[in-house]
Write an enzyme that holds these catalytic residues in place. Structure first.
Site: not given
Ligand code: PGA
Length: 238
Positions: A65, A136, A141
């Site tokens: 993404d 998510h 989302e």
């Molecule tokens: P993080 O983010 O690995 O920095 O906790 C995960 C996400 O929001 O998908």
């Protein structure tokens, strides 16, 4: 979905790294989607440390993404989070990596380009992702359809606030571009990893809630080869 708990982040990262290395040793031309964020960094570090010279000679990577409107060179971009710790040290050439350009003038065309990149290579062998506290996956989302391929997503406030940790200065985030949950379902193997107490609540929801689009990560229940790997701090099962 297979659920497995590891003693700590290091053990979780080690297991995930070995899985990825095993995959490319069995299928050198593997197409692997990796997430950005903090969670996969331990895995990336161990993959780089343990890769033999030819392990990734034919593998292809797709980044999951990107934030819309963020320069790819920004250290907080999703691209930077994958490129610096994984793609550059593994010396993967540009033709075997696909990143979303969140600054593309036509984002629909950009999504179509990424869809085409994945489809032309026969789909994903592995999708390896973290999870947000709102459930998510990538920037899919809550409410995102399980039928989506790559698409533009409107970000929830919790994602906008949480995303600030990647940037040095306050950064306006409103939308993202992301592979879709259909990519997740069609990948031959899907792995979600989570660590730390901050993720315990959402892991509990994934374990206990039925499949529903309000909880994107519940898509794991529908995957025939889906894994949820967490450390002890994020474990939500007694
Ligand atoms: P993080 O983010 O690995 O920095 O906790 C995960 C996400 O929001 O998908």
């Amino acid at each position: 979905m297979q659920y497995q708990v590891f003693t700590d982040y290091d053990a979780l990262s080690e297991h995930a790294a070995q899985f990825m290395l095993e995959l490319v040793r069995q299928k050198p031309t593997a197409v692997i989607c990796v997430a950005s964020g903090d969670t996969p960094l331990g895995t990336f570090q161990k993959v780089v440390a343990n890769a033999l010279p030819n392990d990734f000679a034919e593998a292809t990577f797709v980044a999951l993404d990107e934030w819309v409107g963020i320069d790819p060179q920004n250290p907080g971009s999703c691209r930077s989070y994958v490129e610096k710790p994984l793609i550059e040290p593994l010396k993967i050439p540009a033709e075997r990596v696909c990143f979303f350009d969140g600054m593309a003038t036509n984002l629909a065309e950009e999504c179509a380009r990424v869809n085409e990149f994945v489809a032309r290579r026969g789909g994903l062998d592995l999708i390896f992702v973290g999870i947000g506290t709102n459930g998510h996956i990538g920037l899919n989302e809550p409410g995102s359809s399980f039928e989506n391929y790559a698409h533009i997503s409107d970000l929830q406030d919790v994602t906008i606030a949480g995303g600030q940790k990647y940037f040095q200065d306050a950064t306006p985030l409103t939308q993202g571009v992301t592979l879709g949950l259909r990519h997740f379902l069609e990948a031959k193997t899907a792995i979600v990893i989570a660590n730390g107490p901050r993720k315990k609540g959402i892991i509990g929801r994934v374990l206990n809630e039925p499949i529903n689009t309000a909880l994107p990560a519940s898509v794991l229940h529908q995957h025939p080869n889906g894994y949820l790997w967490v450390d002890e701090a994020a474990n939500a099962k007694n």
